[in-house]
Design a protein around this motif. Structure first.
Motif, mmCIF file in Angstrom:
data_model
loop_
_atom_site.group_PDB
_atom_site.id
_atom_site.type_symbol
_atom_site.label_atom_id
_atom_site.label_comp_id
_atom_site.label_asym_id
_atom_site.label_seq_id
_atom_site.Cartn_x
_atom_site.Cartn_y
_atom_site.Cartn_z
ATOM 1 N N ILE A 22 -12.211 4.603 -3.354
ATOM 2 C CA ILE A 22 -12.949 3.427 -2.884
ATOM 3 C C ILE A 22 -12.842 2.296 -3.904
ATOM 4 C CG2 ILE A 22 -15.274 2.522 -2.417
ATOM 5 C CD1 ILE A 22 -15.873 5.273 -1.091
ATOM 6 N N ALA A 23 -12.985 2.619 -5.182
ATOM 7 C CA ALA A 23 -12.874 1.594 -6.220
ATOM 8 C C ALA A 23 -11.477 0.991 -6.230
ATOM 9 C CB ALA A 23 -13.201 2.199 -7.584
ATOM 10 N N PHE A 24 -10.453 1.822 -6.060
ATOM 11 C CA PHE A 24 -9.085 1.311 -6.038
ATOM 12 C C PHE A 24 -8.879 0.394 -4.832
ATOM 13 C CE2 PHE A 24 -4.674 1.300 -4.811
ATOM 14 C CZ PHE A 24 -4.062 0.961 -6.010
ATOM 15 N N GLU A 25 -9.355 0.794 -3.660
ATOM 16 C CA GLU A 25 -9.219 -0.026 -2.462
ATOM 17 C C GLU A 25 -9.898 -1.381 -2.641
ATOM 18 O OE1 GLU A 25 -10.495 2.101 1.027
ATOM 19 O OE2 GLU A 25 -9.002 3.679 0.719
ATOM 20 N N GLN A 26 -11.080 -1.385 -3.221
ATOM 21 C CA GLN A 26 -11.781 -2.649 -3.454
ATOM 22 C C GLN A 26 -11.002 -3.530 -4.424
ATOM 23 O OE1 GLN A 26 -15.652 -1.236 -4.677
ATOM 24 N NE2 GLN A 26 -16.445 -1.281 -2.581
ATOM 25 N N LEU A 44 0.033 -19.115 3.456
ATOM 26 C CA LEU A 44 -0.191 -17.735 3.894
ATOM 27 C C LEU A 44 -1.641 -17.517 4.286
ATOM 28 C CD1 LEU A 44 1.737 -15.699 1.177
ATOM 29 C CD2 LEU A 44 2.512 -16.305 3.467
ATOM 30 N N GLU A 45 -1.834 -16.589 5.214
ATOM 31 C CA GLU A 45 -3.173 -16.129 5.578
ATOM 32 C C GLU A 45 -3.184 -14.620 5.444
ATOM 33 O OE1 GLU A 45 -4.297 -17.478 9.472
ATOM 34 O OE2 GLU A 45 -3.614 -19.510 9.059
ATOM 35 N N LEU A 46 -4.103 -14.089 4.670
ATOM 36 C CA LEU A 46 -4.223 -12.650 4.503
ATOM 37 C C LEU A 46 -4.784 -12.039 5.782
ATOM 38 C CD1 LEU A 46 -3.947 -10.262 2.530
ATOM 39 C CD2 LEU A 46 -6.301 -10.734 1.813
ATOM 40 N N VAL A 47 -4.048 -11.098 6.355
ATOM 41 C CA VAL A 47 -4.475 -10.450 7.594
ATOM 42 C C VAL A 47 -5.163 -9.122 7.285
ATOM 43 C CG1 VAL A 47 -3.682 -9.461 9.785
ATOM 44 C CG2 VAL A 47 -2.647 -11.578 8.915
ATOM 45 N N SER A 48 -4.516 -8.283 6.447
ATOM 46 C CA SER A 48 -5.110 -6.992 6.118
ATOM 47 C C SER A 48 -4.480 -6.415 4.861
ATOM 48 C CB SER A 48 -4.955 -6.002 7.273
ATOM 49 O OG SER A 48 -3.585 -5.668 7.465
ATOM 50 N N VAL A 49 -5.209 -5.495 4.259
ATOM 51 C CA VAL A 49 -4.732 -4.725 3.115
ATOM 52 C C VAL A 49 -5.085 -3.267 3.408
ATOM 53 C CG1 VAL A 49 -4.940 -4.309 0.630
ATOM 54 C CG2 VAL A 49 -5.176 -6.639 1.531
ATOM 55 N N SER A 50 -4.080 -2.393 3.324
ATOM 56 C CA SER A 50 -4.358 -0.977 3.520
ATOM 57 C C SER A 50 -3.756 -0.185 2.372
ATOM 58 C CB SER A 50 -3.827 -0.486 4.868
ATOM 59 O OG SER A 50 -2.427 -0.646 4.935
ATOM 60 N N VAL A 51 -4.433 0.894 2.012
ATOM 61 C CA VAL A 51 -4.028 1.714 0.878
ATOM 62 C C VAL A 51 -3.786 3.132 1.351
ATOM 63 C CG1 VAL A 51 -4.738 2.602 -1.372
ATOM 64 C CG2 VAL A 51 -5.421 0.301 -0.675
ATOM 65 N N GLU A 64 -0.599 8.700 -6.805
ATOM 66 C CA GLU A 64 0.388 7.986 -6.004
ATOM 67 C C GLU A 64 -0.342 7.064 -5.039
ATOM 68 O OE1 GLU A 64 3.378 10.459 -4.219
ATOM 69 O OE2 GLU A 64 3.124 11.939 -5.809
ATOM 70 N N ARG A 65 -0.013 5.775 -5.158
ATOM 71 C CA ARG A 65 -0.678 4.787 -4.308
ATOM 72 C C ARG A 65 0.357 3.864 -3.706
ATOM 73 N NH1 ARG A 65 -3.615 5.768 -8.690
ATOM 74 N NH2 ARG A 65 -5.833 6.088 -8.470
ATOM 75 N N GLU A 66 0.160 3.559 -2.452
ATOM 76 C CA GLU A 66 1.000 2.569 -1.787
ATOM 77 C C GLU A 66 0.082 1.622 -1.043
ATOM 78 O OE1 GLU A 66 4.578 2.291 1.437
ATOM 79 O OE2 GLU A 66 4.577 3.934 -0.001
ATOM 80 N N VAL A 67 0.298 0.335 -1.283
ATOM 81 C CA VAL A 67 -0.537 -0.686 -0.661
ATOM 82 C C VAL A 67 0.341 -1.486 0.292
ATOM 83 C CG1 VAL A 67 -1.936 -2.747 -1.062
ATOM 84 C CG2 VAL A 67 -2.031 -0.841 -2.678
ATOM 85 N N THR A 68 -0.135 -1.669 1.507
ATOM 86 C CA THR A 68 0.546 -2.508 2.483
ATOM 87 C C THR A 68 -0.314 -3.735 2.720
ATOM 88 O OG1 THR A 68 1.571 -0.593 3.538
ATOM 89 C CG2 THR A 68 1.500 -2.636 4.817
ATOM 90 N N VAL A 69 0.293 -4.897 2.508
ATOM 91 C CA VAL A 69 -0.407 -6.169 2.685
ATOM 92 C C VAL A 69 0.250 -6.888 3.852
ATOM 93 C CG1 VAL A 69 -1.013 -8.374 1.612
ATOM 94 C CG2 VAL A 69 -0.922 -6.284 0.214
ATOM 95 N N VAL A 70 -0.552 -7.271 4.829
ATOM 96 C CA VAL A 70 -0.053 -8.007 5.990
ATOM 97 C C VAL A 70 -0.537 -9.444 5.861
ATOM 98 C CG1 VAL A 70 -0.020 -8.175 8.505
ATOM 99 C CG2 VAL A 70 -0.152 -5.924 7.407
ATOM 100 N N VAL A 71 0.431 -10.379 5.923
ATOM 101 C CA VAL A 71 0.101 -11.791 5.846
ATOM 102 C C VAL A 71 0.755 -12.535 7.000
ATOM 103 C CG1 VAL A 71 -0.237 -11.875 3.346
ATOM 104 C CG2 VAL A 71 2.021 -12.260 4.283
ATOM 105 N N SER A 72 0.120 -13.592 7.405
ATOM 106 C CA SER A 72 0.670 -14.503 8.402
ATOM 107 C C SER A 72 1.291 -15.661 7.640
ATOM 108 C CB SER A 72 -0.458 -14.987 9.319
ATOM 109 O OG SER A 72 0.006 -15.963 10.200
ATOM 110 N N ARG A 73 2.499 -16.070 8.078
ATOM 111 C CA ARG A 73 3.184 -17.165 7.398
ATOM 112 C C ARG A 73 3.892 -18.040 8.410
ATOM 113 N NH1 ARG A 73 8.724 -14.414 5.058
ATOM 114 N NH2 ARG A 73 9.532 -13.887 7.109
ATOM 115 N N PRO A 74 4.176 -19.287 8.027
ATOM 116 C CA PRO A 74 5.019 -20.125 8.880
ATOM 117 C C PRO A 74 6.406 -19.478 8.990
ATOM 118 C CG PRO A 74 3.931 -21.450 7.207
ATOM 119 C CD PRO A 74 3.684 -20.018 6.850
ATOM 120 N N ALA A 75 7.021 -19.595 10.146
ATOM 121 C CA ALA A 75 8.288 -18.928 10.403
ATOM 122 C C ALA A 75 9.401 -19.362 9.468
ATOM 123 C CB ALA A 75 8.702 -19.136 11.857
ATOM 124 N N ASP A 76 9.327 -20.544 8.935
ATOM 125 C CA ASP A 76 10.415 -21.058 8.105
ATOM 126 C C ASP A 76 10.146 -20.936 6.602
ATOM 127 O OD1 ASP A 76 8.358 -22.877 8.050
ATOM 128 O OD2 ASP A 76 9.642 -24.636 8.192
#
Length: 123
Positions: A22-26, A44-51, A64-76
């Motif tokens: 929980i501390a790592f996720e925060q 950029l707009e932060l959409v989500s962070v998952s661990v 072992e940790r893997e973080v996936t960050v989803v962001v919204s960005r302009p197409a170009d």
């Protein structure tokens, strides 16, 4: 009596691992938010962070940790160093090395009112 002690020990170990997770996720969430809030990432707009954590076992419970960050960005707009930047900030925030994957949601915007004042591009 020994079985009860074993069950209690296992329960405390699991609870301790959960607190660490929980501390790592925060920390990962705070670091990702800090990075995306920087001026150079203002598009950029932060959409989500998952661990995702490694499988618990005798070698490592949460190393072992893997973080996936989803962001919204302009197409170009490419951001080729974003994963490296996020990884460095997460490591500083949590004290743990981490693998970061960035997933992009591309967005395009069309404003019909704005297009009236701008001539169409040459085709």
């Amino acid at each position: 009596m020994g079985a009860v002690a074993l069950v209690l020990a296992a329960t405390f170990c699991a609870a301790g691992a959960l607190v660490v997770q929980i501390a790592f996720e925060q920390g990962a969430n705070a670091a990702a938010d800090d990075v995306v809030s920087q001026d150079r990432y203002s598009s950029l707009e932060l959409v989500s962070v998952s661990v995702a954590f490694g499988i618990p076992g005798p070698v490592s419970v949460v190393d072992e940790r893997e973080v996936t960050v989803v962001v919204s960005r302009p197409a170009d707009r490419p951001y080729p160093n974003l994963a490296r930047t996020l990884s460095a900030h997460i490591e500083r925030e949590t004290g743990r090395s981490v693998t970061v994957t960035v997933e992009y949601l591309e967005r395009r915007r069309y404003d019909p009112d704005a297009s009236r004042s701008v001539p169409p591009p040459d085709t």
